[in-house]
Scaffold this motif. Structure first.
Motif, mmCIF file in Angstrom:
data_model
loop_
_atom_site.group_PDB
_atom_site.id
_atom_site.type_symbol
_atom_site.label_atom_id
_atom_site.label_comp_id
_atom_site.label_asym_id
_atom_site.label_seq_id
_atom_site.Cartn_x
_atom_site.Cartn_y
_atom_site.Cartn_z
ATOM 1 N N THR A 36 0.969 -1.436 -0.178
ATOM 2 C CA THR A 36 0.041 -0.477 -0.127
ATOM 3 C C THR A 36 0.664 1.311 -0.154
ATOM 4 O O THR A 36 0.630 2.319 -0.880
ATOM 5 N N LEU A 37 2.347 1.444 0.554
ATOM 6 C CA LEU A 37 2.510 2.357 1.660
ATOM 7 C C LEU A 37 3.797 2.822 -0.367
ATOM 8 O O LEU A 37 3.344 3.738 -0.816
ATOM 9 N N GLY A 38 4.101 1.126 -0.828
ATOM 10 C CA GLY A 38 4.405 1.494 -1.933
ATOM 11 C C GLY A 38 3.868 2.766 -3.535
ATOM 12 O O GLY A 38 4.590 2.628 -4.102
ATOM 13 N N SER A 39 2.749 2.298 -3.318
ATOM 14 C CA SER A 39 1.988 2.337 -4.284
ATOM 15 C C SER A 39 1.985 4.371 -4.162
ATOM 16 O O SER A 39 1.916 5.174 -5.121
ATOM 17 N N PHE A 40 1.645 4.789 -3.044
ATOM 18 C CA PHE A 40 1.592 6.001 -3.566
ATOM 19 C C PHE A 40 2.766 6.582 -2.710
ATOM 20 O O PHE A 40 3.065 8.070 -3.568
ATOM 21 N N LEU A 41 3.693 6.342 -2.390
ATOM 22 C CA LEU A 41 5.263 7.116 -2.206
ATOM 23 C C LEU A 41 6.030 6.701 -4.081
ATOM 24 O O LEU A 41 6.685 7.405 -4.144
ATOM 25 N N ALA A 115 -4.441 0.222 -5.116
ATOM 26 C CA ALA A 115 -4.957 1.212 -5.473
ATOM 27 C C ALA A 115 -3.889 1.522 -6.568
ATOM 28 O O ALA A 115 -3.117 1.787 -6.678
ATOM 29 N N SER A 116 -4.650 1.666 -8.036
ATOM 30 C CA SER A 116 -3.390 1.480 -8.885
ATOM 31 C C SER A 116 -3.118 3.267 -8.842
ATOM 32 O O SER A 116 -4.027 4.193 -9.086
ATOM 33 N N ALA A 117 -2.270 3.683 -10.104
ATOM 34 C CA ALA A 117 -1.863 5.097 -10.234
ATOM 35 C C ALA A 117 -2.973 5.773 -10.620
ATOM 36 O O ALA A 117 -3.244 7.129 -10.584
ATOM 37 N N GLY A 118 -3.297 4.715 -12.393
ATOM 38 C CA GLY A 118 -5.021 6.112 -12.083
ATOM 39 C C GLY A 118 -5.883 5.985 -11.556
ATOM 40 O O GLY A 118 -6.545 8.019 -11.246
ATOM 41 N N LEU A 119 -6.067 5.185 -10.713
ATOM 42 C CA LEU A 119 -6.844 5.709 -9.032
ATOM 43 C C LEU A 119 -6.935 7.299 -8.071
ATOM 44 O O LEU A 119 -7.726 7.375 -7.856
ATOM 45 N N ILE A 120 -5.272 7.055 -7.945
ATOM 46 C CA ILE A 120 -4.430 8.261 -7.494
ATOM 47 C C ILE A 120 -5.002 9.318 -8.444
ATOM 48 O O ILE A 120 -5.114 10.203 -7.838
ATOM 49 N N ASP A 121 -3.996 9.081 -9.901
ATOM 50 C CA ASP A 121 -4.857 10.622 -10.431
ATOM 51 C C ASP A 121 -5.921 10.922 -10.312
ATOM 52 O O ASP A 121 -5.838 12.387 -9.749
ATOM 53 N N ARG A 122 -6.501 10.107 -10.738
ATOM 54 C CA ARG A 122 -8.645 10.938 -10.963
ATOM 55 C C ARG A 122 -8.590 11.243 -9.071
ATOM 56 O O ARG A 122 -9.413 12.112 -8.947
#
Length: 398
Positions: A36-41, A115-122
């Motif tokens: 989880t942390l890795g996706s956001f970092l 959580a994907s990068a696309g979801l974080i973008d949205r």
């Protein structure tokens, strides 16, 4: 705008069974929280990340950090300690960020590792646009409201229901103020930051979530997560689908096109709202899936679709792609008519289509042409649209 992520990981996770808290259990050799942390970092727009942990889990948390690439740890702030409730834990994390407050805060569950990068973008785009937003996915099961004796009280229309996920996104001052108001009012039972923002009087919007963004809660969830990670090298195949729709003009003073109400001296004759652009796109996506056409899923003989808003049809078709683990890459439409003119409304339509499909605007193309006064469109008897959709599906499903 500056963006910080708050990862809530202070829970005990009792429903996941015996053992250490679920956020520290291993998935493909790494703690869930490390995924989880890795996706956001790793996301280039996120400048800071703070994790909220239980005081008893400090050693587990330190071990988790060893599973992360060293070059990402510079974004990670010292952890905050959680409170008695999730709401209190988020509040502690927000206060830890307050000294150098970001413009936008994303609040995410530590036990959602996909959580994907696309979801974080949205999520970030939604906060910039609306100030408070939560990701949601369509509800596919029928929902019943029951009473004290398990009797059915009502059956909500599932088209208006969304299952809410994280990351939830907010302008930071707004969310911090809402948490402080709730604490001052001695309210501590909010399990969802969107609900807390609603209580504080802030309109909250929903953007497109992801069915794969699951929260690990039960033992079976961990088995499924392990299977998904082992298959992360899965190959995809590209599918192309096309769609076409036409409606005759009738009485009225507007037409719906691309999810936008466009003033016109005629309306259209249709069972739903008659949006030829969204209808053609829906058929294109369904065609790429080899799942029939719009009439198969939303038959005009069914009265519940009379006058229905066509955004529901496109959202449903895109949802089918995501349920199969696929991605929508591009949507392209050509409108065929003499009038109304597309130009003044093109960008608003592209934006609306992107919202409905959970895409970025650059993934939506919209064009128009006349038919040189030929045929029914040339005689201004009706309006038509043709569309193409490009999707990717896991090779095993293709």
């Amino acid at each position: 705008m500056s963006v910080a992520a708050l990862i809530v990981a202070a829970g005990r996770g009792s429903r996941a069974g015996e053992g250490i808290p679920k956020q520290y259990r291993l998935l493909k050799g790494k703690p869930v929280l490390a995924h989880t942390l890795g996706s956001f970092l790793a996301h280039p727009r996120i400048e800071r990340v703070v994790a909220v942990i239980h005081r008893d889990d400090r050693d587990l948390y330190e071990a988790t950090l060893k599973a992360l690439p060293a070059d990402l740890l510079s974004k990670l702030l010292p952890c905050a300690y959680g409170g008695e409730t999730r709401q209190a834990s988020v509040n502690h994390g927000l206060e830890a960020l307050a000294a150098s407050a970001p413009d936008i805060a994303l609040v995410h569950d530590g036990a959602r590792p996909f959580a994907s990068a696309g979801l974080i973008d949205r999520a970030m785009e939604a906060a910039e646009r609306w100030s408070a937003a939560v990701p949601g996915i369509s509800v596919t099961d029928t929902i019943k409201v029951i009473g004290e004796r398990s009797e059915v009280i009502s059956t909500p229309d599932r088209a208006s229901l969304r299952a809410v996920q994280t990351p939830q996104s907010f302008r930071f001052p707004l969310l911090l103020d809402a948490h402080r108001q709730a604490a001052a009012s001695n309210l501590h039972s909010f399990t969802d930051d969107g609900a807390l923002a609603e209580w504080a009087g802030q309109p909250v919007h929903v953007f497109e979530g992801e069915p794969g963004n699951i929260k690990l809660t039960h033992p079976a969830d961990f088995q499924e997560a392990e299977r998904r990670l082992k298959g992360s090298s899965m190959t995809y195949v590209t599918r192309l689908g096309t769609g076409f729709d036409v409606h005759a003009f009738g009485e009225g003073d507007h037409v719906w096109l691309g999810g936008i109400e466009v003033p016109h001296d005629r309306g259209v004759v249709a069972h739903s709202d008659g949006d030829v652009i969204l209808h053609a796109l829906t058929d294109a996506v369904l065609g790429a899936l080899a799942e029939g056409d719009i009439g198969t899923h939303f038959p005009p003989s069914d009265s519940q679709w009379r006058g229905a808003s066509s955004d529901r049809f496109l959202a449903y078709a895109v949802g089918l792609v995501r349920e199969r683990g696929g991605l929508v890459d591009h949507l392209d439409t050509t409108l065929l008519c003499e009038r109304p003119r597309l130009g003044p409304h093109r960008e608003a339509m592209r934006q609306r289509i992107a919202e409905i499909a959970g895409l970025r605007v650059h993934q939506v193309s919209l064009k128009a042409t006349t038919t040189e006064k030929l045929g029914f469109t040339g005689r201004s008897e009706g309006i038509a649209a043709q569309a193409a959709a490009t999707i990717r599906l896991p090779e095993i499903d293709a």
